[in-house]
Design a protein around this motif. Structure first.
Motif, PDB file in Angstrom:
ATOM      1  N   ARG A 128       0.770  10.771  -8.633  1.00 20.23           N
ATOM      2  CA  ARG A 128       0.157   9.168  -8.833  1.00 20.23           C
ATOM      3  C   ARG A 128       1.269   8.165  -8.960  1.00 20.23           C
ATOM      4  O   ARG A 128       1.120   6.995  -8.818  1.00 20.23           O
ATOM      5  CB  ARG A 128      -0.337   9.457 -10.167  1.00 20.23           C
ATOM      6  CG  ARG A 128      -1.430  10.189 -10.505  1.00 20.23           C
ATOM      7  CD  ARG A 128      -2.335  10.141 -11.956  1.00 20.23           C
ATOM      8  NE  ARG A 128      -3.238  11.105 -12.096  1.00 20.23           N
ATOM      9  CZ  ARG A 128      -4.478  10.967 -11.607  1.00 20.23           C
ATOM     10  NH1 ARG A 128      -4.655   9.910 -10.951  1.00 20.23           N
ATOM     11  NH2 ARG A 128      -5.106  11.915 -11.755  1.00 20.23           N
ATOM     12  N   THR A 129       2.406   8.594  -8.476  1.00 15.90           N
ATOM     13  CA  THR A 129       3.673   7.700  -8.486  1.00 15.90           C
ATOM     14  C   THR A 129       3.586   6.964  -7.157  1.00 15.90           C
ATOM     15  O   THR A 129       4.554   6.001  -7.005  1.00 15.90           O
ATOM     16  CB  THR A 129       5.014   8.575  -8.797  1.00 15.90           C
ATOM     17  OG1 THR A 129       5.326   9.455  -7.751  1.00 15.90           O
ATOM     18  CG2 THR A 129       5.006   9.074  -9.991  1.00 15.90           C
ATOM     19  N   ILE A 135      -3.318   0.238  -9.778  1.00 14.25           N
ATOM     20  CA  ILE A 135      -4.521   0.645  -9.155  1.00 14.25           C
ATOM     21  C   ILE A 135      -5.323   1.625  -9.959  1.00 14.25           C
ATOM     22  O   ILE A 135      -4.688   2.638 -10.891  1.00 14.25           O
ATOM     23  CB  ILE A 135      -3.963   1.840  -7.751  1.00 14.25           C
ATOM     24  CG1 ILE A 135      -2.953   0.963  -6.944  1.00 14.25           C
ATOM     25  CG2 ILE A 135      -4.893   2.280  -7.287  1.00 14.25           C
ATOM     26  CD1 ILE A 135      -3.806  -0.191  -6.192  1.00 14.25           C
ATOM     27  N   PRO A 136      -6.589   1.503  -9.963  1.00 17.04           N
ATOM     28  CA  PRO A 136      -7.490   2.312 -10.847  1.00 17.04           C
ATOM     29  C   PRO A 136      -7.154   3.525 -10.809  1.00 17.04           C
ATOM     30  O   PRO A 136      -7.074   4.254  -9.636  1.00 17.04           O
ATOM     31  CB  PRO A 136      -8.732   1.727 -10.500  1.00 17.04           C
ATOM     32  CG  PRO A 136      -8.598   0.317  -9.861  1.00 17.04           C
ATOM     33  CD  PRO A 136      -7.209   0.418  -9.247  1.00 17.04           C
ATOM     34  N   ASP A 186       5.778   1.212  -0.140  1.00 29.75           N
ATOM     35  CA  ASP A 186       5.280   2.553   0.154  1.00 29.75           C
ATOM     36  C   ASP A 186       6.553   3.366  -0.240  1.00 29.75           C
ATOM     37  O   ASP A 186       7.569   3.168   0.463  1.00 29.75           O
ATOM     38  CB  ASP A 186       4.859   2.606   1.817  1.00 29.75           C
ATOM     39  CG  ASP A 186       4.444   4.216   2.099  1.00 29.75           C
ATOM     40  OD1 ASP A 186       4.661   4.860   1.172  1.00 29.75           O
ATOM     41  OD2 ASP A 186       3.958   4.181   3.153  1.00 29.75           O
ATOM     42  N   VAL A 187       6.562   4.247  -0.975  1.00 27.48           N
ATOM     43  CA  VAL A 187       7.613   5.421  -1.471  1.00 27.48           C
ATOM     44  C   VAL A 187       7.531   6.724  -0.718  1.00 27.48           C
ATOM     45  O   VAL A 187       8.436   7.518  -0.885  1.00 27.48           O
ATOM     46  CB  VAL A 187       7.681   5.706  -2.963  1.00 27.48           C
ATOM     47  CG1 VAL A 187       7.974   4.367  -3.720  1.00 27.48           C
ATOM     48  CG2 VAL A 187       6.280   6.245  -3.514  1.00 27.48           C
ATOM     49  N   VAL A 188       6.373   6.878  -0.061  1.00 25.50           N
ATOM     50  CA  VAL A 188       6.141   8.162   0.649  1.00 25.50           C
ATOM     51  C   VAL A 188       6.898   7.955   2.244  1.00 25.50           C
ATOM     52  O   VAL A 188       7.572   8.730   2.459  1.00 25.50           O
ATOM     53  CB  VAL A 188       4.493   8.529   0.829  1.00 25.50           C
ATOM     54  CG1 VAL A 188       4.563   9.850   1.763  1.00 25.50           C
ATOM     55  CG2 VAL A 188       4.164   8.479  -0.480  1.00 25.50           C
ATOM     56  N   ILE A 189       6.380   6.889   2.958  1.00 25.78           N
ATOM     57  CA  ILE A 189       6.992   6.669   4.540  1.00 25.78           C
ATOM     58  C   ILE A 189       7.559   5.293   4.304  1.00 25.78           C
ATOM     59  O   ILE A 189       6.645   4.220   4.237  1.00 25.78           O
ATOM     60  CB  ILE A 189       5.786   7.033   5.337  1.00 25.78           C
ATOM     61  CG1 ILE A 189       5.382   8.346   5.560  1.00 25.78           C
ATOM     62  CG2 ILE A 189       6.317   6.481   6.657  1.00 25.78           C
ATOM     63  CD1 ILE A 189       4.305   8.684   6.390  1.00 25.78           C
ATOM     64  N   GLY A 212       1.952  -3.413  -1.616  1.00 25.64           N
ATOM     65  CA  GLY A 212       0.976  -2.139  -0.955  1.00 25.64           C
ATOM     66  C   GLY A 212       1.842  -0.795  -1.209  1.00 25.64           C
ATOM     67  O   GLY A 212       2.888  -0.824  -0.669  1.00 25.64           O
ATOM     68  N   GLY A 213       1.104   0.029  -1.426  1.00 27.36           N
ATOM     69  CA  GLY A 213       1.610   1.464  -1.604  1.00 27.36           C
ATOM     70  C   GLY A 213       1.230   2.265  -0.234  1.00 27.36           C
ATOM     71  O   GLY A 213       0.872   1.704   0.891  1.00 27.36           O
ATOM     72  N   HIS A 214       1.419   3.595  -0.177  1.00 27.97           N
ATOM     73  CA  HIS A 214       1.081   4.556   0.895  1.00 27.97           C
ATOM     74  C   HIS A 214      -0.434   4.230   1.181  1.00 27.97           C
ATOM     75  O   HIS A 214      -0.456   4.396   2.417  1.00 27.97           O
ATOM     76  CB  HIS A 214       1.590   5.860   0.633  1.00 27.97           C
ATOM     77  CG  HIS A 214       1.676   6.700   1.755  1.00 27.97           C
ATOM     78  ND1 HIS A 214       2.389   6.331   2.778  1.00 27.97           N
ATOM     79  CD2 HIS A 214       0.800   7.832   2.003  1.00 27.97           C
ATOM     80  CE1 HIS A 214       1.946   7.498   3.767  1.00 27.97           C
ATOM     81  NE2 HIS A 214       1.133   8.554   3.248  1.00 27.97           N
ATOM     82  N   TYR A 215      -1.138   4.199   0.334  1.00 28.74           N
ATOM     83  CA  TYR A 215      -2.441   4.113   0.692  1.00 28.74           C
ATOM     84  C   TYR A 215      -3.023   2.808   0.587  1.00 28.74           C
ATOM     85  O   TYR A 215      -4.129   2.426   0.115  1.00 28.74           O
ATOM     86  CB  TYR A 215      -3.235   5.180  -0.385  1.00 28.74           C
ATOM     87  CG  TYR A 215      -3.031   6.418  -0.428  1.00 28.74           C
ATOM     88  CD1 TYR A 215      -3.348   7.425   0.626  1.00 28.74           C
ATOM     89  CD2 TYR A 215      -1.937   7.134  -1.089  1.00 28.74           C
ATOM     90  CE1 TYR A 215      -2.930   8.646   0.582  1.00 28.74           C
ATOM     91  CE2 TYR A 215      -1.496   8.170  -1.209  1.00 28.74           C
ATOM     92  CZ  TYR A 215      -2.043   9.090  -0.232  1.00 28.74           C
ATOM     93  OH  TYR A 215      -1.642  10.502  -0.263  1.00 28.74           O
TER      94      TYR A 215
END
Length: 232
Positions: A128-129, A135-136, A186-189, A212-215
């Motif tokens: 979830r991080t 984000i709901p 984006d903390v994943v990529i 914006g995050g990873h998704y």
């Protein structure tokens, strides 16, 4: 039909076609989406394919089985973006354009990911991080609940042979219109991977979406759909 583009949407590792549901209502009518659960993911059978090349070849057989003849737009997220890149290199006649979301030419998969996939023990709360605080939870659940459905061959020691996969030297050969989208959070990529893609792929268009995050395609689907409309 005339004036419409067929778009193949390729999900990331541990995802499925369900991940694209938030984006679909916002796609322009000129885009006809084609969704798939790659082997070992979602509602598909078997186990995760052994390599990115195997996934690209699988998609070629998939399109052939559906008797798709016209070039298509490949839209790939994360690992799916790497598959889209490889697919375009192996089968250039198949691809009219590329949309690469939160991905890179080389990705190092965390060892915990393979461990979780092999044992099917996912720390969903930790994932979830990867979302913004606004984000709901139901949207988070839509994404995260697909991970436990993934099935990996018990003998796997490297997820889809990613340790050996590197497309950085091939990027300058791309000749198709290419859209690159990343979220600045984006903390994943890391977004630096998208900036590298943009630098190496001639004529590509880079969009960095604030917050914006990873998704990002699920978090801000209207913005992503608008960029796809511009691409096509």
């Amino acid at each position: 039909t005339e004036g419409q583009t067929l778009a193949l949407l390729i999900h990331g590792g541990g995802g499925s076609s369900q991940h694209w549901l938030p984006l679909l209502p916002f796609l322009p009518k000129s885009i006809v989406p084609l969704l798939i659960d790659l082997p070992g993911n979602g509602r598909s059978s078997d186990t995760v394919l052994p390599s990115i090349d195997a996934a690209a070849t699988f998609l070629e057989r998939f399109l052939t089985h559906l008797e798709v003849q016209q070039p298509i737009c490949c839209i790939g997220h994360s690992l799916g973006g790497m598959i889209a890149l490889r697919f375009a290199l192996l089968f250039p006649h198949r691809v009219s354009s590329l949309a690469l979301i939160a991905t890179g030419a080389r990705i190092t998969m965390h060892t915990d990911f393979l461990t979780a996939a092999l044992s099917n023990t996912w720390d969903v709360e930790m994932f979830r991080t990867t979302f913004g605080s606004d984000i709901p939870r139901e949207l988070q659940d839509l994404i995260l609940h697909e991970y436990p459905k993934m099935r990996v061959d018990a003998s796997s020691t490297d997820f889809m042979s990613l340790r050996e996969f590197d497309l950085r030297a091939s990027l300058s050969s791309f000749q198709v219109p290419t859209l690159i989208i990343t979220g600045d959070d984006d903390v994943v990529i890391s977004p630096r991977h998208s900036r590298f893609l943009h630098k190496e792929i001639s004529g590509s268009h880079l969009v960095v979406i604030p917050g914006g995050g990873h998704y990002v395609y699920a978090e801000q689907p209207e913005r992503v759909a608008e960029e796809l409309r511009r691409l096509l």
